[in-house]
Design an enzyme around this catalytic site. Sequence first.
Site, mmCIF file in Angstrom:
data_model
loop_
_atom_site.group_PDB
_atom_site.id
_atom_site.type_symbol
_atom_site.label_atom_id
_atom_site.label_comp_id
_atom_site.label_asym_id
_atom_site.label_seq_id
_atom_site.Cartn_x
_atom_site.Cartn_y
_atom_site.Cartn_z
ATOM 1 N N HIS A 111 28.969 38.791 6.343
ATOM 2 C CA HIS A 111 27.550 38.503 6.593
ATOM 3 C C HIS A 111 26.940 39.345 7.717
ATOM 4 O O HIS A 111 26.186 38.838 8.553
ATOM 5 C CB HIS A 111 27.361 37.021 6.904
ATOM 6 C CG HIS A 111 27.581 36.115 5.730
ATOM 7 N ND1 HIS A 111 27.395 36.517 4.434
ATOM 8 C CD2 HIS A 111 27.981 34.801 5.672
ATOM 9 C CE1 HIS A 111 27.659 35.510 3.623
ATOM 10 N NE2 HIS A 111 28.019 34.462 4.332
ATOM 11 N N HIS A 181 20.665 32.192 3.328
ATOM 12 C CA HIS A 181 21.855 31.337 3.371
ATOM 13 C C HIS A 181 21.500 29.867 3.633
ATOM 14 O O HIS A 181 22.180 29.187 4.406
ATOM 15 C CB HIS A 181 22.823 31.848 4.444
ATOM 16 C CG HIS A 181 24.256 31.493 4.194
ATOM 17 N ND1 HIS A 181 24.737 30.204 4.331
ATOM 18 C CD2 HIS A 181 25.314 32.245 3.827
ATOM 19 C CE1 HIS A 181 26.043 30.195 4.074
ATOM 20 N NE2 HIS A 181 26.407 31.420 3.759
ATOM 21 N N GLU A 318 22.861 31.935 -3.236
ATOM 22 C CA GLU A 318 22.452 33.129 -2.502
ATOM 23 C C GLU A 318 22.289 34.295 -3.481
ATOM 24 O O GLU A 318 23.276 34.850 -3.956
ATOM 25 C CB GLU A 318 23.496 33.471 -1.443
ATOM 26 C CG GLU A 318 23.845 32.308 -0.518
ATOM 27 C CD GLU A 318 25.204 32.491 0.131
ATOM 28 O OE1 GLU A 318 25.416 33.522 0.798
ATOM 29 O OE2 GLU A 318 26.073 31.608 -0.065
#
Length: 356
Positions: A111, A181, A318
């Site tokens: 991420h 997210h 996502e």
Amino acid sequence: MRTVAEDNFGVHRPAGQPAVPVRRFTLTNPAGTEAQVINYGARLTSLKVKDKHGRLVDVVLGEDSYEKYVSNTCYFGCTVGRVANRIAGGKFVLNGQEVNVKVNRPPVHLHGGQVGFDKQLWGSHVEGDSVTFTYVSRHGEEGYPGQLTTHVTYQLTDDNQLTIRYRAMSDRPTPVNLTNHTYWNLAGHGAGRDELLRHQVTINAATYLEVDENCLVTGRQCSVNGSGYDFRVSRPLSEALAALPPGGGFDNNYCLERPGDGGVGTAARVVSPDSGVAMEVLTDQPGVQFYTGNFLPADGAPGKEGATYGRQGAFCLETQKYPDAVNHPEFPSTIVNPGELYQHTCIYQFSVDNSC
């Protein structure tokens, strides 16, 4: 009439620099739906929509203060970048040169790294009924090449669509794969696992990407047919989880059936029979990561408004390009070159389903 109101959510105190306010924006529409976003991590902190009884229910997990978002490690509601999901070993080859990005969850880069887009204070401005956040990621940040300018726009429409639009440009070739997210529980952010397991889930995909023990894609694209991963027909989440190994959960990229014109199509639909709240996810991206909150604390962690958030008490959908695409040339490319515009649209559409 759709409105956008602005207030302070806290104070950001960067080392050696003057303190600056953290800005919160509240978007409302005539139906009474309300979304709140903040410029720390360009994140969604709340979404209140009417349930089957006409009561407003907040379906987004979050924190009560800016300081708690800073210490939170679960990526609640944030914009994830420069590259979402995982990069194997934190390295890849770009134009013949090896690039090394920070490995923040060994053995992978996750991420965006140690200080990703979720941990940045973005610029912000309101235009009409939308809010746009802007962040300039410097060349070399977290190891990524190129200076990348990113804009994320949130808009709440009259028909209860929360639309998120991403745009980005770089001065050098670089990978870009942005996503949101947010953790959702359509029975209410504090409802918990039992209510989540009753959610009815549909995902418009005939295949998903296999992962290893580190949730890293192997490159193998698997058919969902006859497996717990098959959500082509709506099914309770409890039924799908029961078909997985004991203690397992979902953290998988689904390869979406996309419109022939490459436009926005339906990725997934989820309904809570408890609240009647239905959420449809639409996107122009080739994949969607379905995640069932497997890494939320088993014994629960404090959330906003006195709620406790425990393992598998929420889900994420996502929208994205495929994970680790920089190391899999057979996947849709995530490389953005100078002069190219990265664009990505994700729409969360809310309604009430009284059939549950």
